[in-house]
Design a protein around this motif. Sequence first.
Motif, PDB file in Angstrom:
ATOM      1  N   LYS A  41       0.820  -1.216   0.000  1.00 57.76           N
ATOM      2  CA  LYS A  41       0.000   0.000   0.000  1.00 57.76           C
ATOM      3  C   LYS A  41       0.856   1.269   0.000  1.00 57.76           C
ATOM      4  O   LYS A  41       0.334   2.378   0.043  1.00 57.76           O
ATOM      5  CB  LYS A  41      -0.934  -0.007   1.221  1.00 57.76           C
ATOM      6  CG  LYS A  41      -2.074  -1.029   1.075  1.00 57.76           C
ATOM      7  CD  LYS A  41      -2.821  -1.263   2.381  1.00 57.76           C
ATOM      8  CE  LYS A  41      -3.684  -0.089   2.759  1.00 57.76           C
ATOM      9  NZ  LYS A  41      -4.798   0.135   1.813  1.00 57.76           N
ATOM     10  N   ASN A  70     -12.037  -0.420   6.697  1.00 55.04           N
ATOM     11  CA  ASN A  70     -12.074   0.382   5.477  1.00 55.04           C
ATOM     12  C   ASN A  70     -12.547  -0.416   4.257  1.00 55.04           C
ATOM     13  O   ASN A  70     -12.573   0.104   3.147  1.00 55.04           O
ATOM     14  CB  ASN A  70     -10.674   0.944   5.180  1.00 55.04           C
ATOM     15  CG  ASN A  70     -10.139   1.764   6.346  1.00 55.04           C
ATOM     16  OD1 ASN A  70     -10.856   2.573   6.903  1.00 55.04           O
ATOM     17  ND2 ASN A  70      -8.884   1.539   6.707  1.00 55.04           N
ATOM     18  N   TYR A  71     -12.893  -1.681   4.458  1.00 58.55           N
ATOM     19  CA  TYR A  71     -13.213  -2.573   3.330  1.00 58.55           C
ATOM     20  C   TYR A  71     -14.475  -3.371   3.647  1.00 58.55           C
ATOM     21  O   TYR A  71     -14.957  -3.392   4.773  1.00 58.55           O
ATOM     22  CB  TYR A  71     -12.074  -3.580   3.102  1.00 58.55           C
ATOM     23  CG  TYR A  71     -10.717  -2.966   2.950  1.00 58.55           C
ATOM     24  CD1 TYR A  71     -10.207  -2.663   1.693  1.00 58.55           C
ATOM     25  CD2 TYR A  71      -9.927  -2.692   4.075  1.00 58.55           C
ATOM     26  CE1 TYR A  71      -8.942  -2.090   1.550  1.00 58.55           C
ATOM     27  CE2 TYR A  71      -8.668  -2.116   3.942  1.00 58.55           C
ATOM     28  CZ  TYR A  71      -8.187  -1.816   2.682  1.00 58.55           C
ATOM     29  OH  TYR A  71      -6.950  -1.252   2.550  1.00 58.55           O
ATOM     30  N   THR A  72     -14.981  -4.100   2.636  1.00 61.23           N
ATOM     31  CA  THR A  72     -15.917  -5.190   2.897  1.00 61.23           C
ATOM     32  C   THR A  72     -15.043  -6.365   3.335  1.00 61.23           C
ATOM     33  O   THR A  72     -14.296  -6.924   2.529  1.00 61.23           O
ATOM     34  CB  THR A  72     -16.723  -5.557   1.630  1.00 61.23           C
ATOM     35  OG1 THR A  72     -17.518  -4.434   1.250  1.00 61.23           O
ATOM     36  CG2 THR A  72     -17.616  -6.754   1.891  1.00 61.23           C
ATOM     37  N   SER A  73     -15.119  -6.699   4.613  1.00 59.34           N
ATOM     38  CA  SER A  73     -14.177  -7.679   5.173  1.00 59.34           C
ATOM     39  C   SER A  73     -14.812  -9.060   5.311  1.00 59.34           C
ATOM     40  O   SER A  73     -15.989  -9.181   5.674  1.00 59.34           O
ATOM     41  CB  SER A  73     -13.668  -7.201   6.534  1.00 59.34           C
ATOM     42  OG  SER A  73     -14.755  -6.934   7.400  1.00 59.34           O
ATOM     43  N   THR A  75      -8.904  -6.955  -4.265  1.00 63.36           N
ATOM     44  CA  THR A  75      -8.983  -7.613  -2.955  1.00 63.36           C
ATOM     45  C   THR A  75      -7.626  -7.610  -2.269  1.00 63.36           C
ATOM     46  O   THR A  75      -6.631  -8.061  -2.834  1.00 63.36           O
ATOM     47  CB  THR A  75      -9.459  -9.079  -3.129  1.00 63.36           C
ATOM     48  OG1 THR A  75     -10.704  -9.099  -3.836  1.00 63.36           O
ATOM     49  CG2 THR A  75      -9.614  -9.785  -1.789  1.00 63.36           C
ATOM     50  N   SER A  76      -7.590  -7.093  -1.034  1.00 65.93           N
ATOM     51  CA  SER A  76      -6.406  -7.261  -0.179  1.00 65.93           C
ATOM     52  C   SER A  76      -6.623  -8.519   0.644  1.00 65.93           C
ATOM     53  O   SER A  76      -7.761  -8.886   0.941  1.00 65.93           O
ATOM     54  CB  SER A  76      -6.234  -6.058   0.752  1.00 65.93           C
ATOM     55  OG  SER A  76      -5.923  -4.895   0.015  1.00 65.93           O
ATOM     56  N   ASP A 108      -6.643   0.464  -3.677  1.00 61.16           N
ATOM     57  CA  ASP A 108      -8.061   0.855  -3.652  1.00 61.16           C
ATOM     58  C   ASP A 108      -8.978  -0.360  -3.613  1.00 61.16           C
ATOM     59  O   ASP A 108     -10.024  -0.394  -4.267  1.00 61.16           O
ATOM     60  CB  ASP A 108      -8.393   1.711  -4.882  1.00 61.16           C
ATOM     61  CG  ASP A 108      -7.593   3.001  -4.886  1.00 61.16           C
ATOM     62  OD1 ASP A 108      -7.558   3.665  -3.829  1.00 61.16           O
ATOM     63  OD2 ASP A 108      -7.000   3.326  -5.930  1.00 61.16           O
ATOM     64  N   ALA A 109      -8.599  -1.347  -2.830  1.00 65.80           N
ATOM     65  CA  ALA A 109      -9.369  -2.594  -2.781  1.00 65.80           C
ATOM     66  C   ALA A 109     -10.767  -2.370  -2.221  1.00 65.80           C
ATOM     67  O   ALA A 109     -10.986  -1.502  -1.374  1.00 65.80           O
ATOM     68  CB  ALA A 109      -8.633  -3.625  -1.935  1.00 65.80           C
ATOM     69  N   ASP A 110     -11.707  -3.182  -2.721  1.00 64.22           N
ATOM     70  CA  ASP A 110     -13.069  -3.177  -2.174  1.00 64.22           C
ATOM     71  C   ASP A 110     -13.181  -4.196  -1.034  1.00 64.22           C
ATOM     72  O   ASP A 110     -13.911  -3.984  -0.073  1.00 64.22           O
ATOM     73  CB  ASP A 110     -14.084  -3.546  -3.269  1.00 64.22           C
ATOM     74  CG  ASP A 110     -14.042  -2.567  -4.429  1.00 64.22           C
ATOM     75  OD1 ASP A 110     -14.068  -1.350  -4.165  1.00 64.22           O
ATOM     76  OD2 ASP A 110     -13.954  -3.017  -5.586  1.00 64.22           O
ATOM     77  N   PHE A 111     -12.473  -5.314  -1.189  1.00 65.41           N
ATOM     78  CA  PHE A 111     -12.600  -6.426  -0.247  1.00 65.41           C
ATOM     79  C   PHE A 111     -11.311  -6.647   0.532  1.00 65.41           C
ATOM     80  O   PHE A 111     -10.211  -6.393   0.037  1.00 65.41           O
ATOM     81  CB  PHE A 111     -12.961  -7.724  -0.987  1.00 65.41           C
ATOM     82  CG  PHE A 111     -14.315  -7.697  -1.641  1.00 65.41           C
ATOM     83  CD1 PHE A 111     -15.456  -8.011  -0.912  1.00 65.41           C
ATOM     84  CD2 PHE A 111     -14.445  -7.356  -2.985  1.00 65.41           C
ATOM     85  CE1 PHE A 111     -16.710  -7.985  -1.513  1.00 65.41           C
ATOM     86  CE2 PHE A 111     -15.697  -7.328  -3.588  1.00 65.41           C
ATOM     87  CZ  PHE A 111     -16.825  -7.642  -2.849  1.00 65.41           C
ATOM     88  N   PHE A 112     -11.464  -7.168   1.760  1.00 63.42           N
ATOM     89  CA  PHE A 112     -10.310  -7.594   2.556  1.00 63.42           C
ATOM     90  C   PHE A 112     -10.627  -8.986   3.109  1.00 63.42           C
ATOM     91  O   PHE A 112     -11.572  -9.161   3.882  1.00 63.42           O
ATOM     92  CB  PHE A 112     -10.045  -6.621   3.704  1.00 63.42           C
ATOM     93  CG  PHE A 112      -8.664  -6.759   4.310  1.00 63.42           C
ATOM     94  CD1 PHE A 112      -8.267  -7.930   4.938  1.00 63.42           C
ATOM     95  CD2 PHE A 112      -7.757  -5.718   4.229  1.00 63.42           C
ATOM     96  CE1 PHE A 112      -6.994  -8.064   5.479  1.00 63.42           C
ATOM     97  CE2 PHE A 112      -6.476  -5.836   4.766  1.00 63.42           C
ATOM     98  CZ  PHE A 112      -6.102  -7.017   5.402  1.00 63.42           C
TER      99      PHE A 112
END
Length: 443
Positions: free
Chosen positions: A27, A103-106, A132-133, A146-150
């Motif tokens: 990051k 900060n994400y959809t985890s 995805t991270s 700029d991931a949406d998912f974690f």
Amino acid sequence: MNEELIYHFVGIKGSGMSALALILHDKGFKVQGSDIEKYFFTQKNIEEAHIPIMTFNKENIKKGQIIIAGNAFPDTHEEIVAAKELGLEVIRYHKFLSALINNYTSIAITGSHGKTSTTGLLAHVMGNIEDTSYLIGDGTGHGVPDADFFVLEACEYRRHFLAYNPDYAIITNIDFDHPDYFTSIEDVFDAFQTMAHQVKKAIVACGDDEQLQQLQANVPVLYYGFEDNNDFQAKNLMRSTTGSEFDVYMRDEFFGRFEIPTFGKHNVLNALSVIAICQYENIDIEKVKENLMTFKGVKRRFTEKKMEDMTIIDDYAHHPSEIRATVDAARQKYPDKEIIAVFQPHTFTRTVALLSEFAEALNLADSVYLCDIFGSAREEQGSVKIDDLAAKIKGGAPVLSEDNVSPLLDHHDAVVIFMGAGDVQKFEKAYETILSQTSLSNQ
């Protein structure tokens, strides 16, 4: 997060710590860390990312750092003491990760067994479709700016996973393990029950697991498995030497035929959980199918190599349920070969608590060899000895030493599985050395 700061990891070679260090590095943050000198397989990725690794020393701590402290290290550790003297912020691993995933959809993957493989599979599938991270328990981590998912692996040991409030949780199973901490299966269930109440959107749980059927939650629970009454059910399973194929039914309606290149029924269940979560998030199911087919597995989970006429498998299995799954996978892939189990028990408390269960699981192999119990730094040596386990193995089980693994040379054109969570790899290396030397002398 200030990009001018340096994140210093106390215990950077830990599997979760190394993965988190890689995520912050990806990051764009400045990252460094310290640990003991001994080599750990997790450090390969850190070194490849050119993240500096130092040996523990209070001189490593300087102004302008944020300290992320591994859970294995007490507040009295010299680097943590030095950080507090300088007035630096010291954050424990789980608290830092907990704040990061908000900060994400985890999606947190937990369970007594199968966490790492399922996290790796979900990270692979989602990571190839959406930004995805992910953080995997084999020390692998990747941060997409700029991931949406974690996607993260969440461990139940010492109730560490209660630090998280994820959007989703996948729960693979509930079993009695970590007897140095948990007092009973009821105590383990209590931890997962508490965790379930912290999930914000939905839980995907294995409905074939008796314990998980009792789970109470404030969000929808989607069940997956082979048995009827699961929301996502695998039917018409075909297992071959190249992998597994199965139909998926969603609430009794045909959803699609899927194929995976991995072995064992546990990997079908892992795939079902991934299919369920992707469907819930409206991820293109055709792309999910494609990416399930290209998953190569995670570190130290059924990792294979061929030497001479032998197939050598390295696996982290350290609980009877995991041994059963690994032997089942080997039988599927190599139905006509002798299966040899080389097992190093991990911790005295686990060995004594599950002695008979270990013997039953190991007896599923054709031949069994044992290595001395790998004790943990967090326990005292108990009264149990490796001979107590050997006595329960049908036909007996020779105990190998690192400087004498020659009994394994009696086997030819076979599969030998080295299993354990300690340092069983040193026995594998000794065997590979003697195998190659024997081959040279026979030429």
